[in-house]
Design a protein around this motif. Structure first.
Motif, short mmCIF file in Angstrom:
data_model
loop_
_atom_site.label_atom_id
_atom_site.label_comp_id
_atom_site.label_asym_id
_atom_site.label_seq_id
_atom_site.Cartn_x
_atom_site.Cartn_y
_atom_site.Cartn_z
N VAL A 288 43.75 65.13 109.94
CA VAL A 288 44.12 65.30 108.54
C VAL A 288 42.98 65.99 107.80
CG1 VAL A 288 44.65 64.11 106.37
CG2 VAL A 288 45.65 63.31 108.53
N GLY A 289 43.29 67.08 107.12
CA GLY A 289 42.29 67.83 106.38
C GLY A 289 42.00 67.21 105.02
N ALA A 290 40.94 67.67 104.40
CA ALA A 290 40.52 67.15 103.10
C ALA A 290 41.49 67.60 102.01
CB ALA A 290 39.11 67.64 102.77
N ARG A 291 41.48 66.87 100.90
CA ARG A 291 42.29 67.25 99.76
C ARG A 291 41.90 68.65 99.30
NH1 ARG A 291 43.28 63.19 94.77
NH2 ARG A 291 44.10 62.04 96.58
N PHE B 280 47.75 56.24 106.43
CA PHE B 280 48.36 56.28 107.75
C PHE B 280 47.29 56.29 108.84
CE2 PHE B 280 50.35 58.05 111.50
CZ PHE B 280 51.59 57.43 111.50
N ARG B 281 46.19 56.94 108.57
CA ARG B 281 45.09 56.98 109.56
C ARG B 281 44.59 55.57 109.84
NH1 ARG B 281 39.32 57.74 109.04
NH2 ARG B 281 38.45 58.67 110.95
N GLY C 89 41.53 58.40 104.57
CA GLY C 89 42.75 58.96 105.13
C GLY C 89 42.59 60.28 105.83
N THR C 90 41.41 60.91 105.72
CA THR C 90 41.18 62.20 106.37
C THR C 90 40.44 62.00 107.68
OG1 THR C 90 39.14 62.49 105.11
CG2 THR C 90 41.15 63.41 104.18
N GLY C 91 40.58 62.96 108.57
CA GLY C 91 39.95 62.88 109.88
C GLY C 91 40.99 62.69 110.96
N GLU C 92 40.55 62.39 112.17
CA GLU C 92 41.48 62.27 113.30
C GLU C 92 42.32 61.01 113.18
OE1 GLU C 92 41.61 62.35 118.20
OE2 GLU C 92 39.72 62.70 117.14
N VAL C 93 43.60 61.15 113.44
CA VAL C 93 44.56 60.05 113.41
C VAL C 93 44.89 59.65 114.85
CG1 VAL C 93 46.93 59.40 112.78
CG2 VAL C 93 45.56 60.82 111.24
N THR C 94 44.79 58.37 115.14
CA THR C 94 45.18 57.89 116.46
C THR C 94 46.67 58.14 116.66
OG1 THR C 94 43.52 56.14 116.35
CG2 THR C 94 45.27 55.88 117.98
N LEU C 95 47.03 58.81 117.73
CA LEU C 95 48.44 59.06 118.00
C LEU C 95 49.19 57.74 118.16
CD1 LEU C 95 48.22 62.04 120.52
CD2 LEU C 95 48.85 62.14 118.10
N THR C 96 50.23 57.54 117.37
CA THR C 96 50.99 56.30 117.41
C THR C 96 52.01 56.36 118.55
OG1 THR C 96 52.60 57.19 115.85
CG2 THR C 96 50.73 55.99 114.92
N PRO C 97 52.61 55.21 118.90
CA PRO C 97 53.56 55.22 120.02
C PRO C 97 54.68 56.23 119.88
CG PRO C 97 52.94 52.97 119.50
CD PRO C 97 52.29 53.83 118.46
N VAL C 98 55.27 56.36 118.70
CA VAL C 98 56.39 57.29 118.56
C VAL C 98 55.92 58.73 118.73
CG1 VAL C 98 56.24 57.50 116.03
CG2 VAL C 98 58.44 57.81 117.19
N MET C 99 54.71 59.04 118.28
CA MET C 99 54.16 60.39 118.48
C MET C 99 53.93 60.66 119.97
SD MET C 99 51.34 60.48 115.43
CE MET C 99 51.80 60.41 113.69
N MET D 192 48.94 62.82 105.02
CA MET D 192 49.55 63.33 106.24
C MET D 192 50.20 64.70 106.07
SD MET D 192 48.84 61.36 108.74
CE MET D 192 50.04 61.72 110.03
N LEU D 193 50.50 65.09 104.85
CA LEU D 193 51.06 66.42 104.62
C LEU D 193 50.02 67.51 104.86
CD1 LEU D 193 53.21 65.80 101.41
CD2 LEU D 193 53.89 65.64 103.82
N ARG D 194 48.75 67.11 105.04
CA ARG D 194 47.67 68.08 105.33
C ARG D 194 47.22 67.97 106.79
NH1 ARG D 194 45.86 65.23 100.92
NH2 ARG D 194 44.07 64.43 102.09
N ALA D 195 48.02 67.36 107.64
CA ALA D 195 47.64 67.18 109.04
C ALA D 195 47.86 68.46 109.83
CB ALA D 195 48.43 66.03 109.65
#
Length: 539
Positions: A113-116, A219-220, A35-45, A88-91
């Protein structure tokens, strides 16, 4: 034996489940879900970012009651557990390298997203002394705390959450104002976050380790699967359908089209509570007898109201058939993805956005408002138009924002002038006279269950935005309708007129549903029968 929750509601009997269930075999080899690392921007984003303008304050908020024995240290540790558990709260929103993101809406940004443990909750939670504040003055204190929290969001620095504890004094239940940037949360996410916050607090205050229920698909990973899905033949085959929806044109609502000068700061709003007896019918009786959802009831009323409203107005622009509206859905549609997913406990902004054309037909408005048979015909007709949307509307965003071949085609169409969002149902109460603070704790509090914020200079998305939200109160459900409009395009009197027509239509639907013989099935309820509405009625 393996079967899905959906199978339980489809089969409904042990015998039916026995025919579906399979013997569990060896677990399939699945790609690692990190779950950490770059998240692909979704359509709504992407749709948000392509509007231009600032987005630092774009957020959702909720106010919950906290136990009388709550303290800043325990609440902070509880929030820390929440931030550590939900990725996602650490994005954080970072500037992308030059040339990155060639699709519409990428706008030179990337979400990482950053690490825990990378976010310190001590910097996110603060206390406000609210002891002695009278009940009639508490709303102003809460509003000020929310505004301060919204101003403190900083997605570029990874500050996606702020919480303010309204300390009512020793032995008094206080309030916790929680504000989260919309890039990392949606309405469904709050149904996960609030119970998790309560569970974390219970563990912290009893000296137990915090163990929250596991999250399924990150989410990622979900965003990666969406990007892959955008190129599937099944999705690209929807292009003609979406073009047909948009090709009909959209009759101008006000004095002009939406422009860059129309910003959030210039949007005006009004909120109307539907009478209790009507609200109870609209969220209970009407959906039950017509086999539909509350959102379909609200859309049917809106379609008829806008048709009547337009009939008495001299407006320009092409007169397309019916009402073109941009609908927000929950977006958690797993159908067609390359791998099984479970996002029931995943926190993030899943929202899907898609255009929908609603044609109420030649319904006599006075008969609809009076609750006559025309009201039933209206709802059945609109229900079928909503159900005809392929894949719950998820495919439109994929084609519009994640598929390079189709993105440019759909980007040529202007966005619908009206936006619609049914936010769902929330339990929101203050402690009853015979109810302890312990029982009332961790419930949404106040008249505003789910709040929102945005930057003043963010361009408006629609000329008119309508939302519906249901609060379950001790006396029954309350349905609140909110209308936001571009103040330089529509005047308040016109919006009030439309709101009145919408209320009249909804009242008619409620009245009609109470009549003997009201309701019934429509073709979408009988997908294997291939019957039209006339045949269904005859049977």
């Amino acid at each position: 034996l393996v079967f899905s929750p959906r199978d339980v509601f489809t089969a409904q009997t042990p015998a039916g489940l026995a025919a579906i269930a399979e013997t569990a075999g060896p677990a399939r080899e699945m790609p690692a879900d990190v779950g950490t690392g770059e998240v692909t921007l979704t359509p709504v984003m992407r749709r948000l970012l392509e509007r231009g303008g600032p987005v630092a304050r774009f957020s959702q908020s909720m106010v919950v009651t906290v136990p009388a024995e709550a303290g800043l240290a325990d609440l902070t540790r509880s929030v820390q557990a929440l931030v550590d558990h939900h990725d996602m709260l650490r994005a954080r929103l970072e500037a992308a390298s030059p040339g990155a993101g060639q699709l519409p809406g990428s706008s030179g940004w990337r979400l990482v997203v950053g690490a825990r443990g990378s976010v310190d909750a001590a910097a996110l939670v603060r206390r406000v002394d609210a002891a002695g504040t009278a009940r009639d003055g508490l709303a102003a204190v809460v509003a000020a705390a929310r505004e301060t929290a919204v101003a403190g969001l900083d997605p570029a620095a990874g500050v996606m959450l702020r919480a303010v504890w309204m300390d009512a004094g020793p032995g008094q239940a206080g309030l916790l104002v929680v504000v989260i940037h919309h890039l990392v949360v949606d309405g469904v996410s709050w149904r996960v976050l609030v119970p998790d916050l309560a569970a974390a607090w219970a563990a912290v205050t009893t000296g137990q380790p915090v163990v929250l229920d596991p999250v399924g698909t990150s989410f990622r990973r979900w965003s990666q699967l969406l990007a892959t899905r955008a190129g599937d033949e099944q999705v690209t085959a929807e292009l003609d359908w979406w073009q047909a929806v948009l090709d009909g044109g959209d009759q101008q609502l006000g004095t002009r089209s939406l422009g860059t000068e129309d910003t959030v700061a210039r949007m005006r709003r009004m909120s109307v509570a539907v009478p209790a007896d009507t609200a109870a019918a609209l969220v209970g009786t009407v959906p039950a007898v017509f086999h539909c959802g509350v959102h379909e009831v609200l859309l049917a009323g809106l379609a008829a109201a806008v048709a009547q409203w337009r009939a008495g107005r001299d407006v320009g622009g092409p007169a397309g058939p019916g009402l073109l509206v941009e609908v927000e859905g929950h977006g958690r549609e797993p159908a067609g993805l390359a791998q099984p997913v479970d996002v029931s406990r995943t926190v993030g902004w899943f929202t899907s956005i898609y255009p929908l054309r609603l044609d109420p037909g030649p319904v006599p408005f006075t008969e609809v408002a009076a609750g006559g048979p025309a009201a039933g015909r209206l709802l059945k007709r609109v229900k079928e138009q909503v159900r005809a949307v392929p894949g719950g509307g998820l495919g439109y965003g994929l084609l519009r924002c994640l598929n390079p071949q189709t993105a440019s085609v759909l980007a040529e169409y202007p966005a619908p002038q009206i936006g619609f969002n049914y936010l769902g149902r929330f339990t929101a109460t203050a402690p009853a006279a015979d109810e302890s603070d312990e029982v009332a704790a961790w419930r949404p509090a106040g008249s505003l269950v789910l709040g929102g914020g945005a930057d003043a200079d963010l361009p408006a998305a629609h000329v008119l935005e309508v939302t519906g939200l249901v609060r379950d109160l001790p006396g029954g459900p309350e349905l609140r309708l909110t209308m936001g409009w571009a103040g330089q395009i529509l005047d308040e009197a016109s919006v009030q007129e439309l709101a009145g027509l919408w209320a009249d239509t909804l009242g008619g639907l409620a009245t009609h549903a109470a009549q003997p013989g009201a309701g019934g099935l429509t073709p979408s309820d009988l997908p294997l029968a291939r019957l039209d509405q006339v045949q269904v009625e005859a049977l």
